[in-house]
Design an enzyme around this catalytic site. Structure first.
Site, PDB file in Angstrom:
ATOM      1  N   LEU A  49      39.810  33.517  32.873  1.00 58.03           N
ATOM      2  CA  LEU A  49      39.946  32.308  33.685  1.00 58.03           C
ATOM      3  C   LEU A  49      41.111  32.416  34.663  1.00 58.03           C
ATOM      4  O   LEU A  49      41.044  31.940  35.798  1.00 58.03           O
ATOM      5  CB  LEU A  49      40.149  31.117  32.756  1.00 58.03           C
ATOM      6  CG  LEU A  49      40.717  29.835  33.355  1.00 58.03           C
ATOM      7  CD1 LEU A  49      39.692  29.191  34.273  1.00 58.03           C
ATOM      8  CD2 LEU A  49      41.156  28.893  32.252  1.00 58.03           C
ATOM      9  N   HIS A 101      32.524  36.874  27.551  1.00 55.59           N
ATOM     10  CA  HIS A 101      32.650  38.259  28.037  1.00 55.59           C
ATOM     11  C   HIS A 101      31.718  39.203  27.273  1.00 55.59           C
ATOM     12  O   HIS A 101      32.112  40.272  26.820  1.00 55.59           O
ATOM     13  CB  HIS A 101      34.103  38.730  27.958  1.00 55.59           C
ATOM     14  CG  HIS A 101      35.022  37.931  28.824  1.00 55.59           C
ATOM     15  ND1 HIS A 101      34.974  38.003  30.200  1.00 55.59           N
ATOM     16  CD2 HIS A 101      35.967  37.022  28.513  1.00 55.59           C
ATOM     17  CE1 HIS A 101      35.880  37.166  30.699  1.00 55.59           C
ATOM     18  NE2 HIS A 101      36.480  36.555  29.704  1.00 55.59           N
ATOM     19  N   GLN A 104      32.557  39.366  35.685  1.00 55.62           N
ATOM     20  CA  GLN A 104      33.586  39.120  34.687  1.00 55.62           C
ATOM     21  C   GLN A 104      33.038  38.391  33.462  1.00 55.62           C
ATOM     22  O   GLN A 104      33.470  38.619  32.331  1.00 55.62           O
ATOM     23  CB  GLN A 104      34.706  38.309  35.338  1.00 55.62           C
ATOM     24  CG  GLN A 104      35.911  38.054  34.454  1.00 55.62           C
ATOM     25  CD  GLN A 104      36.537  36.716  34.749  1.00 55.62           C
ATOM     26  OE1 GLN A 104      36.056  35.675  34.286  1.00 55.62           O
ATOM     27  NE2 GLN A 104      37.607  36.720  35.524  1.00 55.62           N
TER      28      GLN A 104
END
Length: 394
Positions: free
Chosen positions: A88, A194, A243
């Site tokens: 983040l 992730h 990401q």
């Protein structure tokens, strides 16, 4: 150089915004609340740990507090020469580097939190930290346990985070000692972040990213997915989307920063998690966490102690937050002697006013404003770039 790093999910704490309420930079919270039509002040000051652990709340509150701290640092005239952000935190790094507008960052972070929460509800998962395990051990665990299990965060040489199903994470808890892992900690997060379980979130977030204006960066940001510097606007939509489903390569990011040999690394935002990782991995670096207004005094002292640092207050030319405070710095080396007629705290300073001398050189203010304080002492030997006086400007 100075490097700024920004924390990610997991750094949030109840009441983390309370120390900032009376600081001028807290005005960003009102602006952010207006942009998103949410009561974000409540999240930063009154929300309990359960509320903050909800992904939709965690991400926006952590990002916003990083922006408040960034604004406070910018008010002092301090700007980075390189940035990075953990997961983040990469969005905050892009704002700091001039690649993303503040309001655009707010909207993207809110959409990211929403997308990840929905993806986690559709495909539940969990995350677990391995403490005292390296990357090879983490990979061996993933290969030995049947089912969905992936390396999600490579935080340091001794801290790896895995993502998987609740069942595979439970197996990690049960079998970790077989692999020599000292300790495991299940993270209080809402899903298997992730990892491929975030593919649905990636698809949703990509639409928002495509509709967002990015700018070429003024200073590089080291990306999570490849631990390399990127400065071009067209690169970041793909990097931010990837990401979500790729591991955060933070240990490599630390090593990359290490090679740059920054004079100072600032963790900008709550928690201090990245500061601790940096101190363990690169103990030779000077690292400071800016999580409260009190930390700003430590920053001024640290900058002053660094000696000549020509670029430490490089002007930020892109998307600005707020900037009403300035530092007057020494133009040369020598002994500082203040000018009594102009150095009264609370007095008005005009552009060009003589603040004192450094050796035979005159120190004149490049700013107009109210003198808030003298940082250098009479008779102190100072060096070029060292802060001398602190002004509030109109």
């Amino acid at each position: 150089m100075i490097a700024f790093v920004f924390p990610g999910q997991g750094s949030q704490q109840p009441g983390m915004g309370a120390p900032w309420v009376d600081h001028p930079s807290f005005e960003l919270v009102e602006e952010a609340s207006s942009v998103l039509n949410r009561d974000l002040a409540h999240l930063l000051t009154d929300a309990d740990s359960d509320a903050l652990q909800i992904t939709r709340n965690t991400q926006i509150s952590t990002f916003l507090l990083s922006m408040v701290a960034l604004d406070a640092i910018e008010r002092l005239g301090v700007a980075p020469q390189v940035c990075a952000g953990h997961s983040l935190g990469e969005y905050a790094a892009l704002v700091a580097a001039g690649g993303l507008a503040f309001d655009a960052g707010l909207r993207l972070v809110q959409e990211r939190g929403e997308a990840m929460a929905i993806a986690a509800e559709a495909q539940p998962g969990a995350m677990i930290a391995l403490l005292g395990a390296d990357l090879d051990v983490a990979r061996a665990i993933c290969e030995s346990i049947p089912g969905d299990l992936w390396v999600a965060n490579h935080n340091s040489s001794t801290q790896i985070v895995l993502s998987g199903t609740h069942d595979t994470v439970a197996q990690v808890e049960a079998r970790a000692k077989e692999f020599g892992v000292k300790r495991v900690t299940r993270l209080k997060v809402g899903g298997a972040f992730h990892s491929p379980y975030m593919e649905a979130a990636r698809e949703r977030l990509s639409k928002a990213i495509t509709a967002t204006k990015f700018y070429d960066l003024e200073v590089p940001v080291i990306a999570n997915v490849d631990a390399r510097e990127h400065v071009l606007a067209h690169e970041w939509p793909g990097l931010l989307a990837d990401q979500l489903t790729h591991a955060v390569r933070w240990e490599e990011t630390i090593q990359y920063l290490r090679e740059l040999k920054p004079r100072l690394v600032l963790e900008v935002g709550p928690g201090g998690v990245l500061t601790n990782l940096m101190k363990r991995t690169a103990p030779e670096l000077s690292v400071l966490s800016i999580a409260t207004p009190a930390d700003l005094e430590k920053l001024l002292a640290s900058v002053a102690a660094q000696g000549p640092m020509d670029d430490w207050a490089t002007a930020h030319q892109g998307e600005r937050l707020y900037g009403t405070e300035r530092l007057v710095v020494a133009p040369t080396n020598g002994v500082f002697q203040p000018e009594p007629s102009t150095c009264d705290v609370g007095g008005m300073i005009a552009v060009g006013d003589l603040l004192g001398t450094i050796g035979e050189a005159e120190l004149r203010s490049p700013f107009a404003g109210t003198l808030q304080g003298m940082i250098a002492l009479p008779g102190e030997r100072v060096t070029a770039g060292q802060p001398i006086a602190w002004l509030t400007v109109s």
